[in-house]
Write a protein that holds these residues in place. Structure first.
Motif, short mmCIF file in Angstrom:
data_model
loop_
_atom_site.label_atom_id
_atom_site.label_comp_id
_atom_site.label_asym_id
_atom_site.label_seq_id
_atom_site.Cartn_x
_atom_site.Cartn_y
_atom_site.Cartn_z
N LEU A 171 0.95 -1.18 -0.09
CA LEU A 171 0.11 0.07 -0.16
C LEU A 171 0.77 1.36 -0.10
N ALA A 172 1.28 1.85 -1.07
CA ALA A 172 2.35 2.90 -1.28
C ALA A 172 1.61 4.20 -0.64
N ASN A 173 0.26 4.25 -0.70
CA ASN A 173 -0.56 5.36 -0.46
C ASN A 173 -1.36 4.96 0.73
N VAL A 174 -0.80 4.25 1.76
CA VAL A 174 -1.39 3.87 3.01
C VAL A 174 -2.44 4.92 3.80
N LYS A 175 -1.58 6.05 3.87
CA LYS A 175 -2.26 7.24 4.88
C LYS A 175 -3.32 7.71 4.08
N GLU A 176 -3.30 7.90 2.89
CA GLU A 176 -4.37 8.44 2.10
C GLU A 176 -5.51 7.46 2.21
N LEU A 177 -5.19 6.18 2.07
CA LEU A 177 -6.31 5.07 2.17
C LEU A 177 -6.90 5.10 3.54
N ALA A 178 -6.20 5.16 4.67
CA ALA A 178 -6.69 5.43 6.01
C ALA A 178 -7.31 6.67 6.27
N ASP A 179 -7.04 7.60 5.65
CA ASP A 179 -7.78 8.79 5.72
C ASP A 179 -9.11 8.74 5.12
N TRP A 180 -9.25 7.90 4.16
CA TRP A 180 -10.40 7.72 3.57
C TRP A 180 -11.37 7.12 4.26
N LEU A 181 -10.85 6.07 5.16
CA LEU A 181 -11.64 4.90 6.12
C LEU A 181 -11.88 6.03 7.44
N GLN A 182 -11.08 7.23 7.46
CA GLN A 182 -11.01 7.75 8.78
C GLN A 182 -10.68 7.08 9.77
N GLY A 183 -9.39 6.32 9.40
CA GLY A 183 -8.99 5.32 10.55
C GLY A 183 -7.36 5.55 10.60
N LEU A 184 -6.85 4.65 11.28
CA LEU A 184 -5.46 4.49 11.29
C LEU A 184 -4.66 3.63 10.68
N HIS A 185 -3.11 3.81 10.51
CA HIS A 185 -2.47 3.01 9.60
C HIS A 185 -1.33 2.65 10.41
N TYR A 186 -0.53 1.64 10.14
CA TYR A 186 0.83 1.11 10.52
C TYR A 186 1.49 0.68 9.37
N VAL A 187 2.70 1.09 9.59
CA VAL A 187 3.83 0.56 8.36
C VAL A 187 4.88 0.09 8.97
N SER A 188 5.32 -1.03 8.30
CA SER A 188 6.72 -1.73 8.90
C SER A 188 7.25 -2.46 7.75
N LYS A 189 8.57 -2.25 7.43
CA LYS A 189 9.35 -3.15 6.53
C LYS A 189 10.13 -4.26 7.11
N TRP A 190 9.88 -4.39 8.30
CA TRP A 190 10.69 -5.43 9.07
C TRP A 190 10.20 -6.80 8.27
N ARG A 191 11.07 -7.62 8.14
CA ARG A 191 10.79 -9.16 8.06
C ARG A 191 11.65 -9.93 8.84
#
Length: 810
Positions: A171-191
């Motif tokens: 989800l490259a634009n995860v913040k935009e998608l979370a804003d659409w849902l009026q929700g939160l988002h969490y991003v991690s590249k840890w593997r």
């Protein structure tokens, strides 16, 4: 205090309380970092509070996998599996009804169906507390994304307390998608298993396989397994066979295999001694099938029309399969690219494409508007514009969006109408938008409005349908899937079929055909529909799937999927025909006292024929209780070819037929007699035409028509002096201009074809007179009947001045 059993991102999510907050949340975490485990924790908490949970996955195979594992994971709770393959009348525990379930494992389309008919499902929808949407990036898919987006907006209104937990790694634009849902988002590249990325550059495509062998054997020598992604089924099979030829244990995996074959292949790689697995995109999402090494062998992907650069999100999904927890200290990702491709930073830096709403496509938006009105979510134009539209991702990304045109399109298509209604406390009237009978059918059948419009316009304008016409009409709709494209090698067997098949539409010219409806697809899509109709028509004329798979170089699994979908479409067409003219449902007497069959009945009859894979003679026997397709064929083989013959026979004689015992024989006899007493034993049987052999001379000048046609799909990526880079196929190639002509690095040229498709592409670009004159003469024949001009349809491509546009590279 950190939980030693949790991965760092899992610990973060739990400590931040993201799984318990009363809001929507998107988790954008790398593959293998534990997203599903977090979803299971959220589901468990939901169940403990006495609510229900929904888990959406785009893959039926993953739905089956989750169902099996969650029966153990969530003991004490009822788990229900609801996908397109499930018949809810089945009383087994696996196929629970909706009310009995506490966890609903669904495809997005199944949830969409429930929300369209929400009143039927109101006993459980208000009790949903959590909806987990796995592979949330499906939202951007132009085919499946609009229905998912529409479902999300409707769920949020039906049950505003239900929380959405979206899972994805891309989800490259995860913040935009979370804003659409009026929700939160969490991003991690840890593997859990770090990735070591490598790029292999090659100068000539023929160098690729030797380089591939080096990479694979290096991994195998160190005790690993290799998962290779190719861009076509044929390439996957060829590569797997090539590995077998050098002594490696290899298999291929693609959508042409049936579910059991795919499962067997996956298990052989996961648990068995298969060292190398070559797959298409079937393994890039969902299934847990890690390998130490992942090789992205092809940097191009087929998008349904042609080959384009592999999307970064697809590369990331594939790369995420690298590294086996507990076995590998690191995973290896190898990307193959030609040396003339410039920057590869987008892959190395994982610059993923943003998720954009596909409701920007007018046809997709029109369907969602119709669903809104059908379900009562919106009642007026104002409701749609001020209530529904602002809830969509489309509006969030396009605040100036206007859907008035899409609403008007539905009026013109006779999908919606206006009813006047007085407001309670005013003399003012408001225009209530109501779906028409056709509009309601479109929603119930889950047909797109454009499909229904296409079907309606054919019904109104065609006097008589033959079986082939109905199959062709079904194959022409947007809702037909899969699309089996027609290849050059298909033309001969197709000509043989269409020349001997009764059909009204095949007697139309292309020009006349396209005047039937403005919903007609491209000419090549029409040719594909003719191929699909021919396959289905052959199935109901005693041709086996094995024979047809060999004839058209496809897989039996493709034929099964096509058959099942066309059966669904035919059933829907029957309902639409009946809605257009209710009297069409009844058999009528004509003026000469001969019995005629209606179009609606013909659809039903053909649906049964295709379902049972039985001809028009035998299908009547399936109306007898206890008789299916196989027994009907047995009866015909023993001389019982009509209902009247069966009704007049003795039960003792019927019992002698294999698989029919005394009890069933009596049941069959009684049922046949009852049918005979209430219906006339009428049979509608079409006679094949006597084919007139015609030969279509496509062109001369010793240029292979196949190669010339294929060259028209290609384009130049760029050129440097006398070096031309041709792209648009499964592989980029270089063509060099010299004193003695052109030299290409492709295998076809190497085998003596001096006019390979890549050389022909370059000649188009430089304006070679011979080639350009030939292209001017290669056009689809729009004036003569389709059955006589079928090969010309294959040459329907952009004009030379449009096809040879140069594109930049680097």
């Amino acid at each position: 205090m950190p939980n030693q059993n949790l991965f760092p991102p899992q610990q973060d999510v739990i400590e931040q309380g993201l799984l318990e907050k009363e809001t929507h949340c998107l988790l954008n975490m790398a593959t293998g970092s534990g997203k599903t485990f977090l979803a299971e924790i959220a589901i468990e908490k939901c169940l403990q509070r006495g609510f229900r949970a929904v888990y959406l996955t785009p893959l039926k195979a993953l739905a089956d996998e989750k169902y099996t594992s969650w029966l153990q994971r969530f003991k004490g709770y009822t788990v229900g599996l609801f996908t397109g393959d499930i018949n809810l009348s089945n009383k087994s525990k696996k196929h629970r009804n909706y009310l009995d379930s506490q966890i609903y494992i669904m495809t997005p389309e199944r949830l969409d169906a429930c929300l369209r008919n929400w009143r039927t499902h109101w006993s459980w929808i208000p009790e949903i507390d959590l909806v987990v949407i796995d592979e949330f990036h499906l939202l951007g898919d132009k085919n499946r994304g609009p229905r998912l987006e529409g479902s999300i907006t409707r769920l949020m209104r039906l049950n505003p307390f239900a929380r959405i937990l979206g899972l994805s790694a891309t989800l490259a634009n995860v913040k935009e998608l979370a804003d659409w849902l009026q929700g939160l988002h969490y991003v991690s590249k840890w593997r859990q298993i770090p990735l070591k990325k490598k790029t292999v550059r090659f100068s000539n495509p023929k160098d690729k396989f030797p380089l591939l062998i080096e990479e694979v054997t290096s991994c195998l020598d160190r005790g690993g397994k290799s998962l290779i992604f190719a861009n076509s089924r044929s390439r996957a099979q060829t590569l797997a066979q090539s590995f077998k030829d050098i002594g490696l244990k290899a298999k291929h995996h693609h959508a042409g295999l049936n579910r059991d074959e795919r499962k067997e292949t996956e298990d052989a790689f996961r648990f068995g001694d298969t060292q190398v697995l070559v797959a298409t995109s079937t393994l890039e999402m969902g299934l847990n099938l890690p390998a130490r090494q992942v090789i992205v062998y092809d940097s191009y992907a087929f998008d349904g029309i042609g080959f384009t650069d592999l999307p970064v999100w697809s590369y990331m999904q594939r790369a995420g399969r690298a590294g086996r927890p507990g076995l590998d200290t690191e995973g290896e990702v190898v990307l193959f690219l030609p040396k003339w491709i410039g920057s590869i930073d987008k892959y190395i830096n994982e610059e993923c494409e943003p998720i954009n709403s596909s409701l920007s496509i007018s046809k997709a938006m029109a369907e969602q508007i119709l669903v809104e009105l059908f379900g009562g979510y919106s009642r007026t134009r104002e409701d749609l514009i001020e209530g529904f539209l602002p809830l969509t991702l489309y509006y969030h990304q396009n605040p100036n969006a206007n859907i008035n045109k899409d609403i008007n399109t539905l009026f013109l298509a006779d999908m919606i109408t206006i009813e006047k209604e007085e407001e309670d406390n005013s003399l003012k009237q408001q225009d209530i938008l109501k779906p028409t009978k056709l509009g309601r059918l479109a929603v119930k059948l889950m047909f797109t409005p454009s499909s229904v419009k296409l079907i309606k316009e054919h019904y109104v304008k065609i006097d008589q349908f033959y079986y082939f016409d109905l199959l062709l009409l079904a194959a022409l709709t947007e809702d037909c899937n899969p699309i089996l494209r027609a290849n050059y090698e298909d033309l001969d067997p197709l000509m043989e079929i269409v020349l001997s098949t009764p059909s009204c539409l095949l007697d139309y010219s292309l020009e006349k055909l396209k005047k039937l409806s403005d919903e007609y697809p491209s000419t090549l899509r029409i040719l594909a529909a003719i191929k699909m109709a021919a396959i289905c028509h052959s199935l109901v004329n005693n041709n086996s799937k094995t024979e047809l798979a060999l004839l058209f170089d496809i897989y039996e699994a493709d034929i099964d999927m096509l058959k099942n979908n066309v059966v669904r479409l035919l059933d829907g067409m029957s309902a639409i025909f009946n809605a257009l003219d209710p009297s069409d449902e009844d058999t009528e007497e004509s003026s000469d006292d001969t019995l005629e069959i209606s179009s609606s009945q013909l659809c039903k009859r053909l649906s049964s024929m295709l379902y049972y894979e039985i001809d028009s003679e035998g299908v009547y026997l399936t109306e007898i209780d206890g008789i299916g397709g196989k027994l009907a064929k047995e009866l015909i083989g023993h001389g019982y070819s009509t209902i009247s013959i069966v009704a007049q026979s003795r039960s003792e004689d019927l019992a002698k037929i294999p698989r029919i015992g005394t009890k069933l024989a009596k049941k069959i006899n009684v049922s046949a007699q009852a049918l005979l007493a209430t219906e006339q034993d009428f049979e509608y049987i079409e006679q094949r035409l006597s084919p007139v052999v015609t030969q279509v001379k496509l062109h001369t000048a010793n240029i292979c028509p196949y190669r010339l046609r294929r060259s028209m799909e290609l384009r130049l990526r760029g050129h440097d002096g006398n070096m031309y880079y041709v792209t648009g196929g499964s592989e980029d190639h270089r063509v060099v201009s010299g004193a003695n002509g052109f030299i290409c690095d492709c295998k076809d040229y190497e085998q003596g074809q001096s006019h390979c498709k890549h050389v022909l592409t370059v000649k188009r670009f430089i304006g070679d007179k011979l080639i350009c004159n030939m292209l001017k003469n290669i056009t689809e024949d729009k004036k003569h009947s389709l059955r006589d001009t079928l090969p010309s349809l294959w040459f329907s491509v952009p004009k030379p001045d449009q096809a040879s546009k140069e594109v930049t590279y680097g």
